[in-house]
Motif scaffolding. Structure first.
Motif, PDB file in Angstrom:
ATOM      1  N   UNK A   1       0.836  -1.192   0.000  1.00  0.00           N
ATOM      2  CA  UNK A   1       0.000   0.000   0.000  1.00  0.00           C
ATOM      3  C   UNK A   1       0.879   1.254   0.000  1.00  0.00           C
ATOM      4  N   UNK A   2       0.388   2.298  -0.652  1.00  0.00           N
ATOM      5  CA  UNK A   2       1.138   3.558  -0.682  1.00  0.00           C
ATOM      6  C   UNK A   2       1.367   4.080   0.728  1.00  0.00           C
ATOM      7  N   UNK A   3       0.380   3.926   1.598  1.00  0.00           N
ATOM      8  CA  UNK A   3       0.511   4.407   2.964  1.00  0.00           C
ATOM      9  C   UNK A   3       1.678   3.788   3.702  1.00  0.00           C
TER      10      UNK A   3
END
Length: 252
Positions: A1-3
């Motif tokens: 995930x980008x997060x």
């Protein structure tokens, strides 16, 4: 995930000191850093090219002020002679006024000089050595301030370190002066020179270490408080120490 890949950006405040920001950018090897306002909103970008220009300008200023002059901010050979003169004359006037302290000290101890003429022979040696020791300490601490290795809150640590350095230098030079001077002019004169060398080196190193920190604490350029003013201070204070020791040891 980008997060999971996201991280807090290494940014610099818009009202932060430009030289500090430049050294931070260079030390961390960033190609660019975001500039943010007090609410952490991006208002610009600070590139490594900007950082290198600021560092170069700051180092040129420090180098000039260490020598008692203002930076030219242009190539030397293309700078008018009058401009070069103006960059130096103010500092020379300041130092000339400061040098009157040395003259006043010599005048105050005129009787002692007449009683033991040999004392006058060592005045250039002692004030020259003291000035050199103070300049070495000031240059080292000023550089450490510029690189962020030292902060004004480290004044006690710097003082304690420079006192030890000064004592070590003074002991080495003092013993050498005692042996050489004592063999030529007598051991009483040698003792005076040796003790003075010990005290002057310790005093000069301490002053040289603290004056750049004092300048930084009052918002002035530490380089301004370095070599020219230290040399003037050490000359006058060193002579006072010299004659007090001579009066004590020689009984004059």
């Amino acid at each position: 995930m980008v997060g999971e890949l996201m991280a807090e950006a290494d940014s610099v405040d818009a009202d932060h000191d430009a030289e500090d920001a430049a050294r931070r950018c260079a030390d961390r090897k960033h190609l660019a850093m975001p500039v943010t306002d007090k609410e952490h909103r991006v208002v610009g970008i600070f590139t490594v090219d900007d950082a290198l220009d600021i560092i170069e300008r700051a180092e040129n200023e420090d180098a000039a002020r260490h020598g008692g002059a203002e930076p030219l901010n242009r190539p030397y050979l293309s700078t008018p002679v009058l401009t070069i003169m103006k960059s130096r004359i103010v500092w020379l006037l300041v130092l000339a006024v400061g040098a009157t302290l040395t003259v006043s000290v010599l005048d105050a101890f005129e009787d002692q000089l007449e009683a033991v003429v040999a004392l006058a022979l060592f005045v250039p040696l002692l004030i020259g050595t003291g000035g050199n020791v103070g300049n070495q300490a000031a240059t080292t601490v000023t550089r450490a301030l510029a690189l962020g290795d030292v902060r004004t809150r480290d004044a006690i640590k710097v003082l304690w370190r420079e006192v030890r350095v000064g004592l070590t230098l003074g002991s080495s030079l003092g013993v050498l002066a005692l042996v050489i001077t004592g063999g030529v002019y007598g051991w009483d004169i040698g003792l005076v020179i040796g003790l003075t060398m010990l005290v002057v080196c310790t005093m000069a190193a301490s002053a040289g270490g603290l004056m750049p920190l004092l300048g930084k604490s009052i918002g002035a350029d530490p380089a301004v408080f370095a070599n020219p003013f230290i040399a003037t201070f050490v000359d006058a204070a060193g002579l006072i120490v010299y004659f007090l020791i001579a009066m004590t040891v020689l009984g004059i």
